[in-house]
Design a protein around this motif. Structure first.
Motif, short mmCIF file in Angstrom:
data_model
loop_
_atom_site.label_atom_id
_atom_site.label_comp_id
_atom_site.label_asym_id
_atom_site.label_seq_id
_atom_site.Cartn_x
_atom_site.Cartn_y
_atom_site.Cartn_z
N LEU A 1 -9.04 30.45 1.39
CA LEU A 1 -8.62 31.81 1.31
C LEU A 1 -7.03 31.23 1.42
CD1 LEU A 1 -11.20 34.46 0.86
CD2 LEU A 1 -9.95 33.03 -0.60
N SER A 2 -5.52 31.89 1.32
CA SER A 2 -4.73 32.04 1.96
C SER A 2 -5.12 32.77 3.34
CB SER A 2 -3.33 33.53 0.87
OG SER A 2 -2.79 33.75 1.70
N GLY A 3 -4.03 31.61 4.44
CA GLY A 3 -4.46 31.91 5.86
C GLY A 3 -5.60 32.02 6.81
N TYR A 4 -6.86 31.89 5.49
CA TYR A 4 -8.03 31.79 6.28
C TYR A 4 -9.13 31.15 5.42
CZ TYR A 4 -9.62 36.41 3.85
OH TYR A 4 -10.04 36.99 3.20
N PHE A 5 -9.99 31.28 6.27
CA PHE A 5 -11.47 30.71 5.04
C PHE A 5 -12.49 31.32 5.22
CE2 PHE A 5 -11.93 27.68 8.70
CZ PHE A 5 -13.15 27.78 8.74
N ILE A 6 -13.73 31.47 4.33
CA ILE A 6 -14.95 32.13 4.61
C ILE A 6 -16.13 30.92 4.54
CG2 ILE A 6 -16.46 33.12 3.22
CD1 ILE A 6 -14.70 34.76 1.77
N TYR A 7 -16.64 30.81 5.35
CA TYR A 7 -17.89 29.99 6.01
C TYR A 7 -18.91 30.56 4.92
CZ TYR A 7 -20.70 26.69 7.97
OH TYR A 7 -21.95 25.60 7.93
N TYR A 8 -19.65 30.01 4.43
CA TYR A 8 -21.43 30.96 3.99
C TYR A 8 -22.14 30.58 4.79
CZ TYR A 8 -18.44 32.85 -0.15
OH TYR A 8 -17.43 33.77 -1.04
N LEU A 9 -22.88 31.60 5.61
CA LEU A 9 -23.87 30.79 5.43
C LEU A 9 -25.71 31.09 5.15
CD1 LEU A 9 -25.09 29.98 9.00
CD2 LEU A 9 -25.18 32.58 8.91
N SER A 10 -25.19 32.11 3.33
CA SER A 10 -25.91 32.09 3.03
C SER A 10 -25.50 32.54 1.44
CB SER A 10 -27.19 33.20 3.27
OG SER A 10 -26.28 34.07 3.50
#
Length: 266
Positions: A92-101
């Motif tokens: 995403l803009s400026g950061y990211f998401i790590y999907y643990l589930s």
């Protein structure tokens, strides 16, 4: 053979089927399956997912149950952001998401992208770990937070979101071993304890660095008394070696602790 499906054999000779897909010049593995039909359906679902730009992540999880959730994240990140990553990361803009589930999203700064693109996060007993060179490393240790730290006491999330691991959101209240912060009527003090068959109080100090040194001194006294334990050491970077030595010499530790150590010599 069904499109996107390859036949393979296990060591015992049993057949299984690998599903793959090509997208933007990259050959992407989708998983291994017991039947050709299953593998073919996964390939078809992945093709649809990549070709339809209107499909978003929340919808994709429910619409394509045949595809593993982490593979869905990888495919959509590649489709939308042009970067293929081996772990379930969405930029995403400026950061990211790590999907643990599909339900649990962890937020990280882009500075951590290289690390988490090659290290998977695991969850056991409510704790988050990373497999790093064969060792399980507590995720919070990357922020200088100790393994025994207590949320709300030793560290906190500034915005109250315990899934937000961006550096500005992590507040490390007690970065030193054996040191706890105390708030007494608006004044901040630092309490030092050491664990030897129970917790022994070393003292209460007005300065955090001095408290850290007091803990180190308590450890040295314990070792001198014959207590053979692998106590950690606090590294105080705010003082020069001379300042550290002077503070170490002058610092006071509790009489009850010294008296307890004296009984060990008897």
């Amino acid at each position: 053979m069904t499109k996107g499906v390859y036949e393979a054999k296990k060591k015992n000779g049993q057949l299984y089927y690998r599903a793959h897909i090509h997208f933007r010049g990259k050959h992407i593995a989708l998983g291994s399956f017991d039947t050709m039909e299953h593998a073919g359906k996964v390939h078809e679902a992945a093709r649809e997912l990549l070709d339809d730009s209107k499909i978003t992540l929340p919808d994709a999880f429910s619409k394509y149950p045949l595809i593993r959730y982490d593979k869905i994240v990888t495919l959509l990140n590649f489709r939308n952001n042009g970067i293929y990553l081996g772990t379930p990361i969405y930029l995403l803009s400026g950061y990211f998401i790590y999907y643990l589930s599909p339900e649990l999203e962890l937020k990280f700064d882009n500075d951590d992208l290289f690390y988490y693109s090659s290290h998977r996060i695991l969850q056991r007993g409510g704790h988050l770990y990373i497999n790093d060179y064969g060792m399980q490393v507590n995720l919070l240790s990357r922020y200088g937070i100790k393994n025994y730290a207590i949320a709300g006491v030793d560290y906190l999330f500034a915005n109250g979101d315990e899934t937000d691991f961006r550096y500005e959101n992590i507040v490390n209240i007690n970065p030193y071993y054996g040191v706890s912060r105390l708030d007494q009527n608006g004044r901040i003090f630092y309490q030092v304890k050491i664990h030897i068959n129970g917790n022994y109080q070393i003292g209460i100090y007005e300065d955090e660095a001095i408290a850290a040194i007091a803990y180190n001194k308590a450890v040295d006294l314990a070792k001198a008394a014959g207590i053979d334990r692998n106590y950690p050491t606090n590294y105080v970077t705010t003082m020069s070696a001379k300042e550290y030595a002077e503070c170490y010499t002058k610092i006071h530790v509790s009489r009850s602790y010294r008296e307890y150590l004296d009984t060990i010599h008897i």
